[in-house]
Design a protein around this motif. Structure first.
Motif, mmCIF file in Angstrom:
data_model
loop_
_atom_site.group_PDB
_atom_site.id
_atom_site.type_symbol
_atom_site.label_atom_id
_atom_site.label_comp_id
_atom_site.label_asym_id
_atom_site.label_seq_id
_atom_site.Cartn_x
_atom_site.Cartn_y
_atom_site.Cartn_z
ATOM 1 N N ILE A 91 0.841 -1.205 0.000
ATOM 2 C CA ILE A 91 0.000 0.000 0.000
ATOM 3 C C ILE A 91 0.875 1.255 0.000
ATOM 4 N N GLY A 92 2.005 1.199 0.715
ATOM 5 C CA GLY A 92 2.924 2.339 0.750
ATOM 6 C C GLY A 92 3.475 2.693 -0.614
ATOM 7 N N LEU A 93 3.600 1.697 -1.500
ATOM 8 C CA LEU A 93 4.061 1.957 -2.863
ATOM 9 C C LEU A 93 2.895 2.254 -3.791
ATOM 10 N N GLY A 94 1.812 1.490 -3.661
ATOM 11 C CA GLY A 94 0.687 1.632 -4.574
ATOM 12 C C GLY A 94 -0.068 2.934 -4.427
ATOM 13 N N TYR A 95 -0.305 3.387 -3.188
ATOM 14 C CA TYR A 95 -1.113 4.586 -2.974
ATOM 15 C C TYR A 95 -0.459 5.850 -3.525
ATOM 16 N N PRO A 96 0.781 6.167 -3.134
ATOM 17 C CA PRO A 96 1.389 7.394 -3.689
ATOM 18 C C PRO A 96 1.736 7.266 -5.165
ATOM 19 N N LEU A 97 1.945 6.049 -5.667
ATOM 20 C CA LEU A 97 2.267 5.869 -7.075
ATOM 21 C C LEU A 97 1.138 6.382 -7.955
ATOM 22 N N TYR A 98 -0.096 6.250 -7.471
ATOM 23 C CA TYR A 98 -1.235 6.757 -8.240
ATOM 24 C C TYR A 98 -1.743 8.081 -7.678
ATOM 25 N N ASN A 99 -1.954 8.136 -6.370
ATOM 26 C CA ASN A 99 -2.598 9.297 -5.768
ATOM 27 C C ASN A 99 -1.769 10.571 -5.896
ATOM 28 N N ALA A 100 -0.449 10.455 -5.794
ATOM 29 C CA ALA A 100 0.407 11.642 -5.859
ATOM 30 C C ALA A 100 0.383 12.289 -7.236
ATOM 31 N N PHE A 101 -0.006 11.512 -8.245
ATOM 32 C CA PHE A 101 -0.006 12.031 -9.620
ATOM 33 C C PHE A 101 -1.414 12.061 -10.214
ATOM 34 N N LEU A 102 -2.448 11.918 -9.353
ATOM 35 C CA LEU A 102 -3.824 11.848 -9.837
ATOM 36 C C LEU A 102 -4.258 13.076 -10.643
ATOM 37 N N GLY A 155 5.808 -3.387 16.741
ATOM 38 C CA GLY A 155 5.033 -3.829 15.578
ATOM 39 C C GLY A 155 4.582 -2.661 14.725
ATOM 40 N N ASN A 156 4.089 -1.596 15.371
ATOM 41 C CA ASN A 156 3.677 -0.404 14.627
ATOM 42 C C ASN A 156 4.864 0.236 13.909
ATOM 43 N N ALA A 157 6.028 0.225 14.561
ATOM 44 C CA ALA A 157 7.224 0.800 13.946
ATOM 45 C C ALA A 157 7.641 0.011 12.705
ATOM 46 N N LEU A 158 7.558 -1.316 12.782
ATOM 47 C CA LEU A 158 7.934 -2.145 11.634
ATOM 48 C C LEU A 158 7.021 -1.886 10.441
ATOM 49 N N THR A 159 5.713 -1.821 10.681
ATOM 50 C CA THR A 159 4.781 -1.596 9.567
ATOM 51 C C THR A 159 4.927 -0.185 9.002
ATOM 52 N N ALA A 160 5.124 0.803 9.889
ATOM 53 C CA ALA A 160 5.285 2.185 9.420
ATOM 54 C C ALA A 160 6.560 2.349 8.596
ATOM 55 N N THR A 161 7.631 1.692 9.029
ATOM 56 C CA THR A 161 8.891 1.764 8.283
ATOM 57 C C THR A 161 8.734 1.146 6.898
ATOM 58 N N SER A 162 8.055 0.016 6.832
ATOM 59 C CA SER A 162 7.800 -0.617 5.534
ATOM 60 C C SER A 162 7.041 0.330 4.614
ATOM 61 N N ASN A 163 6.053 1.012 5.171
ATOM 62 C CA ASN A 163 5.226 1.928 4.393
ATOM 63 C C ASN A 163 6.019 3.111 3.868
ATOM 64 N N ILE A 199 9.382 3.492 3.527
ATOM 65 C CA ILE A 199 10.458 3.126 2.603
ATOM 66 C C ILE A 199 9.904 2.861 1.210
ATOM 67 N N PHE A 200 8.801 2.132 1.129
ATOM 68 C CA PHE A 200 8.206 1.864 -0.174
ATOM 69 C C PHE A 200 7.568 3.126 -0.762
ATOM 70 N N GLY A 201 7.147 4.049 0.127
ATOM 71 C CA GLY A 201 6.628 5.321 -0.358
ATOM 72 C C GLY A 201 7.694 6.123 -1.089
ATOM 73 N N ILE A 202 8.933 6.045 -0.620
ATOM 74 C CA ILE A 202 10.046 6.723 -1.295
ATOM 75 C C ILE A 202 10.288 6.110 -2.675
ATOM 76 N N MET A 203 10.002 4.810 -2.806
ATOM 77 C CA MET A 203 10.214 4.134 -4.086
ATOM 78 C C MET A 203 9.199 4.554 -5.140
ATOM 79 N N ALA A 204 8.014 5.033 -4.717
ATOM 80 C CA ALA A 204 6.928 5.345 -5.653
ATOM 81 C C ALA A 204 7.333 6.340 -6.746
ATOM 82 N N PRO A 205 7.886 7.505 -6.393
ATOM 83 C CA PRO A 205 8.271 8.440 -7.462
ATOM 84 C C PRO A 205 9.405 7.910 -8.334
ATOM 85 N N ILE A 206 10.254 7.056 -7.771
ATOM 86 C CA ILE A 206 11.325 6.462 -8.577
ATOM 87 C C ILE A 206 10.732 5.547 -9.643
#
Length: 518
Positions: free
Chosen positions: A341-352, A461-469, A471-478
């Motif tokens: 979701i961290g990659l998919g959401y900004p990949l589309y929403n940031a450029f909607l 647990g919250n930190a692990l999921t947030a970090t995953s989100n 990091i993949f969010g940074i990958m979206a614009p790339i």
């Protein structure tokens, strides 16, 4: 006096046993016996004192101003997506998605700095500075002379935005009785409202005062709308900052003060909160001192606090989340869901808005007026989506897993459907459906995730999921830079990620509906 102190210590121990029944224990994310035992004992005394005061006027005021942080957390990423098209038209950068990359780097840096920093220099300053810095850099960004400048300013305002949720949630929880912990979830409605407000302001400013998508030469004078928009959004954030700073007295967290050795101040704050709630508290400094063994010397400096934290770092909490095969799969699958979701959401929403504009040109109606009018309509659908999420999770035989899986899969399906649009109206319809289901998805995700972690390991647990989100969010614009935003490739990629995340949710071994969290 010794007997009196012992009696008070016994009363503190008895109160600790009552914490579980009152829900206070669930607020704490640190397991008993793994930190400074004196700090832990005092924290439990303070938890009980806050619970005894109850939910009153101070907490409801705090609920309102904390909502500004939630709103800012969604407002500014939306701002970046809305100005993406006019900035691309004016500056003609070779890699426009770098703007979104700069924003995501700022968000990650802000979350790390403010999240850890508020434990060192206090919640109160961080609580106010995050909004203040965002407002200032947002307004300064209106003067950006080139693409590199606006990218730098985006990273700087995002540095402030990144601290909103870590700091605001911490200070809210530390004043919140366990019986009202659900209010942290209710704050999600501010997210959806922020999107509506941003689009409402963007429609006239960006719709009428920026270059058309078909313009060959876009000058600063013809494209001034996005600069006015930045001033407006910065001004709105400045108003939120002013309301926090001048119209509401935010007290430093009692537990933070106690951790610095300022027991007198901690007790004073508790009594002040009780007074503003028209209540009385029986908490005394002696109640806290009774938790200290004879000869105890508090290490109160920031350096010592950091040293103590570093000494306590180990992998115990992480190992606990992977202790059994079932628990390990649950933790790993949740991290995967957040990452997708961290990659998919900004990949589309940031450029909607950009996708709407370029597709609109193909349909023959890609004016900026229509683009931002449609963005407002899409944003409005997020409000009922957030409310629907809260209702769906309680449906029998559906629960959290069903609501999250179905909404996430449908979000991906609607993205695929948007590629079949033959005119702007059908594209608008599919995007409205997408925003509705994606808001349902986020409402459920934020409630479901902490419920799947044991209380003693919930913070990790919250930190692990947030970090995953993040990091993949940074990958979206790339990914967007190499996928070409003028093709359907980013849409297909984003849709596939949502569908995959929804299917992974179905495999989660635990359902929390109707069950108490451990």
């Amino acid at each position: 006096m010794a007997d009196s102190s012992a009696d008070k210590g016994e009363r503190s121990d008895e109160r600790v046993g009552e914490d579980v029944a009152l829900g206070v224990e669930d607020v704490s994310t640190i397991p008993k016996g793994t930190i400074d035992p004196v700090y832990e004992a005092k924290a439990r005394v303070l938890n009980r004192a806050i619970q005894d005061i109850g939910m009153g006027w101070y907490q409801w005021q705090l609920f309102m101003v904390v909502g500004f942080g939630w709103a800012s957390d969604n407002l500014w990423p939306i701002v970046t997506s809305l100005i993406f098209t006019p900035i691309s038209n004016e500056f003609r950068p070779t890699r426009a998605p770098l703007l979104s990359l700069a924003q995501n780097i700022g968000l990650l840096a802000g979350a790390m700095f403010w999240g850890f920093g508020c434990d060192i220099f206090g919640r109160r300053w961080a609580f106010n500075l995050t909004l203040g810095l965002t407002a200032v850099w947002g307004m300064i960004a209106a003067s950006a002379p080139n693409f590199a400048a606006i990218g730098s300013f985006a990273a700087l305002w995002s540095f402030g935005v990144g601290g909103n949720l870590p700091v605001d949630s911490a200070i809210f929880l530390e004043f919140l009785p366990g019986s009202h912990q659900y209010l942290l979830t209710v704050l999600s409605i501010d997210w959806a409202i922020a999107q509506v407000v941003a689009n409402l302001v963007a429609w006239p400013l960006l719709g009428y005062m920026t270059c058309q998508q078909t313009d060959e030469d876009c000058t600063r004078g013809e494209n001034a709308g996005w600069r006015y928009f930045m001033v407006a959004m910065g001004g709105l954030t400045l108003v939120m900052f002013a309301l926090r700073f001048f119209c509401f007295t935010i007290y430093e967290s009692p537990k933070y003060l106690m951790g610095k050795g300022l027991d007198d101040e901690a007790v004073r704050v508790v009594h002040e909160v009780a007074r503003r709630n028209k209540m009385a508290s029986s908490l005394t400094v002696d109640d806290l001192k009774a938790c200290e063994p004879e000869g105890y010397e508090h290490r109160a400096t920031a350096a010592e606090a950091v040293k103590r934290k570093l000494e306590a770092i180990d992998l115990t909490h992480i190992r606990s989340l992977f202790a059994t095969r079932k628990l390990a799969y649950s933790t790993g699958a949740l991290m995967l869901v957040w990452a997708f979701i961290g990659l998919g959401y900004p990949l589309y929403n940031a450029f909607l808005p950009y996708i709407q504009a370029t597709r609109g040109v193909e349909f023959g109606d890609g004016s900026t007026y229509i683009t931002y009018r449609n963005s407002l309509i899409i944003g409005v659908l997020g409000v009922p989506g957030a409310l629907a999420g809260g209702a769906l999770v309680e449906l029998p035989n559906f629960g959290r897993k069903g609501a999250l899986s179905v909404s996430t899969v449908l979000t991906g399906v609607f993205l695929y459907c948007s590629t079949t649009a033959t005119n702007s109206s059908s594209l608008l319809g599919w995007n409205c459906a997408y925003n509705f289901t994606s808001n349902v998805m986020y409402a459920v995700l934020y409630a479901f995730t902490p419920e799947l972690f044991p209380t003693k390991d919930r913070g990790t647990g919250n930190a692990l999921t947030a970090t995953s989100n993040r990091i993949f969010g940074i990958m979206a614009p790339i990914v967007a830079m190499f996928a070409n935003l003028q093709t359907a490739a980013p849409v297909y990629t984003s849709g596939a990620l949502f569908i995959a995340a929804g299917l992974v949710v179905l495999t989660l071994p635990f359902e929390s509906r109707g069950k108490a969290s451990l």
